[in-house]
Design an enzyme around this catalytic site. Structure first.
Site, PDB file in Angstrom:
ATOM      1  N   SER A 171      -4.603   2.107   7.212  1.00 23.53           N
ATOM      2  CA  SER A 171      -3.309   2.126   7.891  1.00 23.53           C
ATOM      3  C   SER A 171      -2.384   3.032   7.105  1.00 23.53           C
ATOM      4  O   SER A 171      -2.569   3.241   5.894  1.00 23.53           O
ATOM      5  CB  SER A 171      -2.711   0.718   7.950  1.00 23.53           C
ATOM      6  OG  SER A 171      -1.345   0.745   8.356  1.00 23.53           O
ATOM      7  N   TYR A 231      -0.024  -7.214   3.465  1.00 26.02           N
ATOM      8  CA  TYR A 231      -0.847  -6.316   4.272  1.00 26.02           C
ATOM      9  C   TYR A 231      -0.962  -4.949   3.609  1.00 26.02           C
ATOM     10  O   TYR A 231      -2.064  -4.394   3.485  1.00 26.02           O
ATOM     11  CB  TYR A 231      -0.235  -6.180   5.667  1.00 26.02           C
ATOM     12  CG  TYR A 231      -0.967  -5.224   6.577  1.00 26.02           C
ATOM     13  CD1 TYR A 231      -2.222  -5.549   7.078  1.00 26.02           C
ATOM     14  CD2 TYR A 231      -0.401  -4.012   6.940  1.00 26.02           C
ATOM     15  CE1 TYR A 231      -2.900  -4.674   7.925  1.00 26.02           C
ATOM     16  CE2 TYR A 231      -1.059  -3.133   7.784  1.00 26.02           C
ATOM     17  CZ  TYR A 231      -2.311  -3.469   8.270  1.00 26.02           C
ATOM     18  OH  TYR A 231      -2.982  -2.603   9.099  1.00 26.02           O
TER      19      TYR A 231
END
Length: 280
Positions: free
Chosen positions: A131, A144
């Site tokens: 990501s 995250y």
């Protein structure tokens, strides 16, 4: 025909990748959590192209069982399974942090280790779905981002380590993508706030209000999942795949700003973009 193992294939990026590759003639081993998910996915693909595999990447027995499930040849693994824990770092429970890292970091490493003998024999590919959050952190997503930063570091090491055998390692770095995760992001933010203590809920009320506004804006701008699948296809089929594929205008903009701005200015830009209050 080439063969691939995809984790987290029941929905989102994993599902879209499984269906694309099956249509292109790949034999797809689709990691799913339930038989029902596997049956539905197999039924949506060309006959016989998708073989469901029960695979929770945190279950050591299921990871070990891959050796008896996969065929003799494997050309690629796509480490896609993942979750996103939402919380301010101050209110982040240790169990939630462990869950975040087990699924997003330890699991992909375990799966990759399990299939590397096959990939070494085939000169195959390893793809990690990372990501932009693996290079740019934001409020309430520290856990995250930590998992994706770790995944990036591991992939960078692995890419160099596997050079003697011609096994290519690629990171896919999407921004906001129109999948179930972003469609349900408001509910995720609400649930994360509700789990906090009364004290932390009060302290971070403005942060969560900013997050809701950010989610609503991003939901309108999220890139189609096909953009990520295009990058995955390139990573698997290009003669010289890139080390990283950045997907989405928002991801590219964040990385340009990160490279151009000093940390203090980048912090201010991220705070403004996410509606995070400044100092008193």
């Amino acid at each position: 025909m080439p063969s691939v193992l995809i984790t987290g294939a029941a929905r989102g990026i994993g599902r879209a990748a499984a269906l694309r590759l099956a249509t292109l003639g790949w034999d797809v081993h689709a990691g799913v959590r339930t038989p029902a998910d596997g049956e539905e996915l197999a039924g949506a693909a060309p006959q016989g192209r998708i073989t469901p595999v029960l695979l929770d990447v945190t279950d050591a027995a299921q990871v070990a069982a891959l050796d008896g499930v996969l065929g003799d040849r494997l050309d690629a693994v796509i480490n896609n399974a993942g979750v996103a824990v939402t919380s301010p770092v101050e209110g982040l429970g240790a169990d939630e942090l462990r869950r975040q890292l087990e699924i997003n970091v330890v699991g992909p490493v375990a799966v990759t280790q399990a299939v590397l003998p096959r990939l070494r024999a085939s000169g195959g590919r390893v793809v990690f779905i990372s990501s932009v959050s693996g290079r740019v952190s934001a409020p309430l997503t520290g856990a995250y981002s930590a998992s994706k930063y770790a995944l990036e570091a591991l992939a960078d090491s692995l890419r160099i380590e596997l050079r003697p055998w011609g096994v290519r390692v690629t990171l896919i770095e999407p921004g906001a993508i129109d999948t179930d995760i972003w469609r349900g992001a408001l509910e995720t933010v609400d649930a994360a706030e509700a789990q906090l203590s009364d004290e932390h809920r009060t302290l971070y009320r403005a942060h969560f209000a900013g997050a809701r506004g950010t989610v609503k804006r991003i939901q309108k701008q999220a890139a189609p999942v096909e953009k990520v699948v295009d990058a995955i296809e390139n990573a698997l089929t290009s003669a010289k795949p890139r080390a990283r594929y950045v997907v989405g205008a928002d991801a590219r903009i964040q990385l340009v700003l990160r490279a151009a701005l000093p940390t203090s200015a980048m912090d201010a830009a991220v705070a403004k973009a996410t509606g995070t209050p400044g100092s008193a």
